[in-house]
Design a protein around this motif. Structure first.
Motif, PDB file in Angstrom:
ATOM      1  N   GLY A 513       0.810  -1.594   0.378  1.00 16.12           N
ATOM      2  CA  GLY A 513       0.119   0.310  -0.254  1.00 16.12           C
ATOM      3  C   GLY A 513       0.580   1.278   0.325  1.00 16.12           C
ATOM      4  N   LYS A 514       1.789   1.001  -0.481  1.00 16.61           N
ATOM      5  CA  LYS A 514       2.395   2.654  -0.049  1.00 16.61           C
ATOM      6  C   LYS A 514       3.231   2.836  -1.760  1.00 16.61           C
ATOM      7  N   ILE A 515       2.074   3.883  -1.631  1.00 16.19           N
ATOM      8  CA  ILE A 515       1.505   4.266  -3.757  1.00 16.19           C
ATOM      9  C   ILE A 515       2.751   5.219  -4.381  1.00 16.19           C
ATOM     10  N   GLY A 516       3.413   5.920  -3.517  1.00 14.00           N
ATOM     11  CA  GLY A 516       4.175   6.940  -3.939  1.00 14.00           C
ATOM     12  C   GLY A 516       5.221   6.241  -3.580  1.00 14.00           C
ATOM     13  N   LEU A 517       5.906   5.257  -2.960  1.00 14.94           N
ATOM     14  CA  LEU A 517       7.148   4.287  -3.643  1.00 14.94           C
ATOM     15  C   LEU A 517       7.269   3.356  -4.832  1.00 14.94           C
ATOM     16  N   ALA A 518       5.596   3.051  -5.202  1.00 18.53           N
ATOM     17  CA  ALA A 518       5.852   1.975  -6.001  1.00 18.53           C
ATOM     18  C   ALA A 518       5.470   2.536  -6.951  1.00 18.53           C
ATOM     19  N   LEU A 519       5.158   4.131  -7.226  1.00 16.95           N
ATOM     20  CA  LEU A 519       4.776   4.434  -8.007  1.00 16.95           C
ATOM     21  C   LEU A 519       6.021   5.211  -8.356  1.00 16.95           C
ATOM     22  N   LYS A 520       7.234   5.192  -7.794  1.00 13.96           N
ATOM     23  CA  LYS A 520       8.620   5.501  -7.871  1.00 13.96           C
ATOM     24  C   LYS A 520       9.175   4.808  -8.522  1.00 13.96           C
ATOM     25  N   ILE A 623      17.577   4.707   2.825  1.00 13.74           N
ATOM     26  CA  ILE A 623      17.291   3.443   1.747  1.00 13.74           C
ATOM     27  C   ILE A 623      16.810   3.577   0.614  1.00 13.74           C
ATOM     28  N   GLU A 624      15.804   4.240   0.943  1.00 16.52           N
ATOM     29  CA  GLU A 624      14.775   4.604  -0.378  1.00 16.52           C
ATOM     30  C   GLU A 624      15.167   5.472  -1.279  1.00 16.52           C
ATOM     31  N   LYS A 625      16.359   6.101  -1.245  1.00 14.26           N
ATOM     32  CA  LYS A 625      16.413   7.310  -2.211  1.00 14.26           C
ATOM     33  C   LYS A 625      18.083   6.373  -3.194  1.00 14.26           C
ATOM     34  N   VAL A 626      17.571   6.961  -4.687  1.00 15.83           N
ATOM     35  CA  VAL A 626      18.182   6.593  -5.304  1.00 15.83           C
ATOM     36  C   VAL A 626      19.181   7.395  -6.354  1.00 15.83           C
ATOM     37  N   SER A 627      19.074   8.423  -5.304  1.00 12.58           N
ATOM     38  CA  SER A 627      20.515   9.071  -6.413  1.00 12.58           C
ATOM     39  C   SER A 627      20.748  10.188  -4.783  1.00 12.58           C
ATOM     40  N   ASP A 630      17.973  13.006  -5.189  1.00 12.91           N
ATOM     41  CA  ASP A 630      16.301  13.072  -5.443  1.00 12.91           C
ATOM     42  C   ASP A 630      16.197  13.185  -3.846  1.00 12.91           C
ATOM     43  N   ASP A 631      14.856  13.894  -4.394  1.00 15.15           N
ATOM     44  CA  ASP A 631      14.092  14.562  -3.441  1.00 15.15           C
ATOM     45  C   ASP A 631      12.771  14.187  -2.702  1.00 15.15           C
ATOM     46  N   ASP A 632      13.111  13.535  -3.875  1.00 13.08           N
ATOM     47  CA  ASP A 632      11.214  12.461  -3.589  1.00 13.08           C
ATOM     48  C   ASP A 632      11.952  11.628  -3.550  1.00 13.08           C
ATOM     49  N   PRO A 633      12.353  11.726  -2.246  1.00  8.75           N
ATOM     50  CA  PRO A 633      12.204   9.675  -1.768  1.00  8.75           C
ATOM     51  C   PRO A 633      11.092   8.566  -1.350  1.00  8.75           C
ATOM     52  N   LEU A 634      10.786   9.157  -1.049  1.00  6.70           N
ATOM     53  CA  LEU A 634       9.499   8.699  -0.644  1.00  6.70           C
ATOM     54  C   LEU A 634       7.815   8.703  -1.480  1.00  6.70           C
ATOM     55  N   GLY A 635       8.206   9.219  -2.373  1.00  2.00           N
ATOM     56  CA  GLY A 635       7.760   9.236  -3.955  1.00  2.00           C
ATOM     57  C   GLY A 635       6.148  10.155  -4.157  1.00  2.00           C
ATOM     58  N   LYS A 636       5.783  10.467  -2.836  1.00  2.00           N
ATOM     59  CA  LYS A 636       4.948  11.802  -2.604  1.00  2.00           C
ATOM     60  C   LYS A 636       4.336  12.841  -2.991  1.00  2.00           C
ATOM     61  N   ASN A 637       5.114  13.551  -4.118  1.00  2.00           N
ATOM     62  CA  ASN A 637       4.875  14.466  -4.963  1.00  2.00           C
ATOM     63  C   ASN A 637       4.288  13.257  -6.397  1.00  2.00           C
TER      64      ASN A 637
END
Length: 685
Positions: A513-520, A623-627, A630-637
């Protein structure tokens, strides 16, 4: 020209004009900092010179100052809107941004002011091929050819354009004209000429004139360096012309060269006319198996067409050879036959009998050939028992009997506790049984037996992801990655375009259910596939220049099917469904639903838990950062997008031509039409 259109400071003094030419040379040789210095000296005297401003802006984009560079290019174009250089530069900027449509428009504007510019025509043709605008490509290449007919690649490129349009008559005509125009014979080691001859032969074949293609092949064979290709083409042409005896001879030559090519065996079947005659087909493969004793294709192919007792006999011989030698891939080789229940039963009966024979013979110390005799000529090894029980474990797991599969895999592990493959099979059995936690632990046990095996390491990481254990997956996979950036190995896996990990991790986040991270992650998959599409751009000029035209055409066809690849479709489907869900149930509605019907005390407790969970998430940001950027590591945007349907369309658009994805596209369009209804009402009012 009106006062508004008069260029400001169009012409430079001789000294500055020479400096501008130097800027162009420095740009072409990638000496960007020197080029900037020279451009600045020009701009001191001519601060509004459009072409210098544009060139400086373009160079700044290559120095990672994109926004500043873009502004300078636009300023240069504003100051000299009729300059072909300014428009060409603006096109190059759009090309670096992968905005090919806009780049093509800029090149077309540039050609209005300098219609015969070869460099602009060349750049435009590359974009037209990238966008599959074959009509435009042919038009551009005709102009280039008319300017430089002495260059071979100009003829080749035009022929490729006609070939991609399926206009093979004109493609052959262009290639023939080039051959007629050659003033000197090609050198014996001229690979480009060799490839050009084969390309012309391919074009003749595509026209449907197979006899002429064969005649041409015989004519050019002495000058072609790719002798294997000549044999393959000759065999195919002879077969299609019905000259079966001659075709069979050529296919036998090909099999002699490579007895593991299934394509050659199929060709020989057709040439000998045995495809629909099982007795003759069996005789052919008996002959081939005796001649090519190491060829797996010769031994395994009869299993596909034999039935009943004949299948039993052929399968027994084949599996005896694999199991007696302890071939780890025995089950994988037999897996295609598991669609036939009768064959599956025959395989099971044989392997059980074979195992009992191996056990009996090992207890009395007699070597066995697996058929119940002990003639002393068996190929059995001490590991035969191990690989046989391992096969049975895989067999029972495949047919859905996980209890029996577990019994046999435990026997294998008891026999050899250090066999990595046994733990991998056990993990798969546990996964099929639904015990993902145990499966990932077992896979990790196997990994620990061989810490240098990257494949097993990857499998362990994948199983952790299936069990929703992200941190363990990242820690495991990071053992084989560069870990000097954020997110341990996650950043490196993104940089290395490791699609399987990114896709599996995205699906894990979706389950959680972590939508932001999944979309990221799904956006990362799309970016990688889009990068592969964009990367073909470099080959449009390279392939025609080097003469590797047939391979280039194969590349174009592969690229055209790129977005139908399973890694893209998996991520795209999940992302589209998520965006549809976000549209159907906005975040505010989801939050209200969670609190609906709760007492004040319960509401406070739920809100407090939400804050606590958010705090935990924030601790795991690294741990979720890819670089580093990366200013949106959780994909909230991504999760909080204001236009979920438009975002869904971005994923669906590359799938729009595929029938199986039409319904998903209709789901998006239906909602988009509903969303437009209020606008229509307002407009009518």
């Amino acid at each position: 020209m009106s006062a508004r259109q008069v260029p400001k400071q169009r012409y430079l003094a001789p000294k500055e004009a020479a400096s501008f030419r130097q800027v162009l040379k420095l740009y072409e040789t990638h000496q960007y900092k020197k080029a900037i210095k020279v451009a600045d000296t020009i701009l001191k005297k001519y601060p509004e010179h459009g072409e210098t401003l544009a060139m400086k802006g373009l160079i700044l984009t290559f120095l990672d100052q994109r926004s500043e560079g873009h502004e300078l290019i636009k300023l240069g174009l504003k100051n000299d809107i009729s300059s072909f250089i300014c428009w060409h530069v603006y096109g190059l900027f759009h090309r670096t941004e992968k905005n090919f449509d806009e780049a093509a428009k800029c090149y077309m504007r540039a050609l209005k002011f300098d219609p015969g510019n070869g460099n602009i025509l060349r750049d435009l043709s590359l974009l037209q091929m990238q966008m599959r605008n074959f009509d435009g490509f042919v038009t551009s290449r005709k102009q280039i050819l008319s300017q430089r007919p002495e260059i071979r690649q100009n003829w080749t490129a035009l022929a490729v354009g006609y070939g991609m349009m399926a206009n093979y008559d004109l493609a052959e005509s262009i290639l023939q004209k080039y051959e007629d125009a050659m003033t000197e014979p090609a050198k014996p080691d001229d690979t480009e000429h060799s490839e050009l001859l084969l390309f012309k032969n391919w074009v003749i074949y595509q026209r449907g004139d197979i006899q002429r293609a064969l005649d041409d092949l015989e004519k050019i064979s002495a000058f072609v360096l790719d002798k294997l290709c000549v044999l393959e083409y000759r065999a195919k042409y002879l077969l299609e012309l019905g000259r079966l005896e001659d075709a069979a001879k050529v296919y036998r030559k090909l099999i002699n060269r490579n007895p593991d090519s299934k394509e050659y065996f199929v060709g020989l079947e057709k040439a000998t006319g045995v495809t629909d005659n099982i007795p003759r087909r069996k005789v052919l493969y008996n002959e081939l198996a005796k001649k090519f004793k190491r060829s797996d294709v010769a031994k395994s192919t009869p299993l596909y067409f034999l039935e009943g007792d004949e299948f039993q006999a052929a399968m027994s011989d084949y599996l005896t050879g694999l199991l007696s030698r302890g071939v780890p891939s025995a089950y994988v080789n037999m897996k295609p036959h598991y669609a036939n229940e009768v064959k599956v039963k025959a395989i099971e009966d044989f392997v059980l009998k074979y195992l009992s024979t191996v056990i009996a013979d090992s207890s009395n110390g007699s070597p066995s050939n697996g058929n119940g005799t002990t003639n002393g000529t068996s190929e059995n090894t001490p590991s035969t028992y191990l690989w046989t029980v391992l096969y049975l474990a895989q067999h029972y797991s495949k047919i859905g009997d996980q209890t029996k599969a577990t019994q046999y895999i435990e026997k294998a592990i008891e026999h050899t506790p250090t066999l990595v493959e046994a733990y991998m099979v056990k993990a798969k059995i546990q996964k099929r049984s639904g015990d993902l936690q145990a499966a990932c632990e077992t896979m990790n046990q196997g990994r620990e037996l061989d810490l240098q095996d990257r494949f097993v390491n990857s499998k362990a990481g994948k199983y952790y992801l299936l069990a929703n254990k992200n941190e363990q997956a990242v820690n495991t996979i990071s053992l084989f990655t560069k870990n000097d950036g954020p997110g341990k190995g996650v950043g490196d896996l993104h940089e290395m375009q490791c699609l399987w990990f990114i896709t599996e991790q995205g699906e894990m986040f979706a389950r959680q259910g972590k939508i932001g991270l999944a979309l990221k992650r799904f956006h990362s998959v799309k970016k990688i596939v889009d990068d592969w599409w964009n990367d073909q751009f470099d080959f449009h000029q390279y392939a025609t220049r080097q003469g590797t035209v047939r391979t280039y055409i194969d590349l174009l066809k592969w690229e055209d099917s790129l977005h139908s690849w399973s890694f893209y479709t998996r991520g795209a489907e999940d992302a589209i469904k998520m965006y549809i869900s976000l549209y159907d149930t906005p975040k505010s509605a989801r939050a209200a639903a969670e609190l609906e019907g709760l007492s004040e005390e319960e509401r406070k407790r739920v809100i407090k838990k939400m804050k606590r969970d958010r705090a935990k998430e924030n601790k795991k940001l690294e741990i979720e950062k890819v670089s580093e950027k990366d200013d949106d590591p959780l994909g909230k945007n991504l999760e909080n997008t204001a236009n979920p349907l438009e975002d869904a369309m971005v994923f669906w658009k590359p799938l729009s031509g595929l029938k199986e994805w039409e319904s998903l596209g209709e789901e998006i369009k239906k909602r988009m039409d509903v969303a437009k209804e209020p606008e229509k009402v307002v407009a009518t009012a």
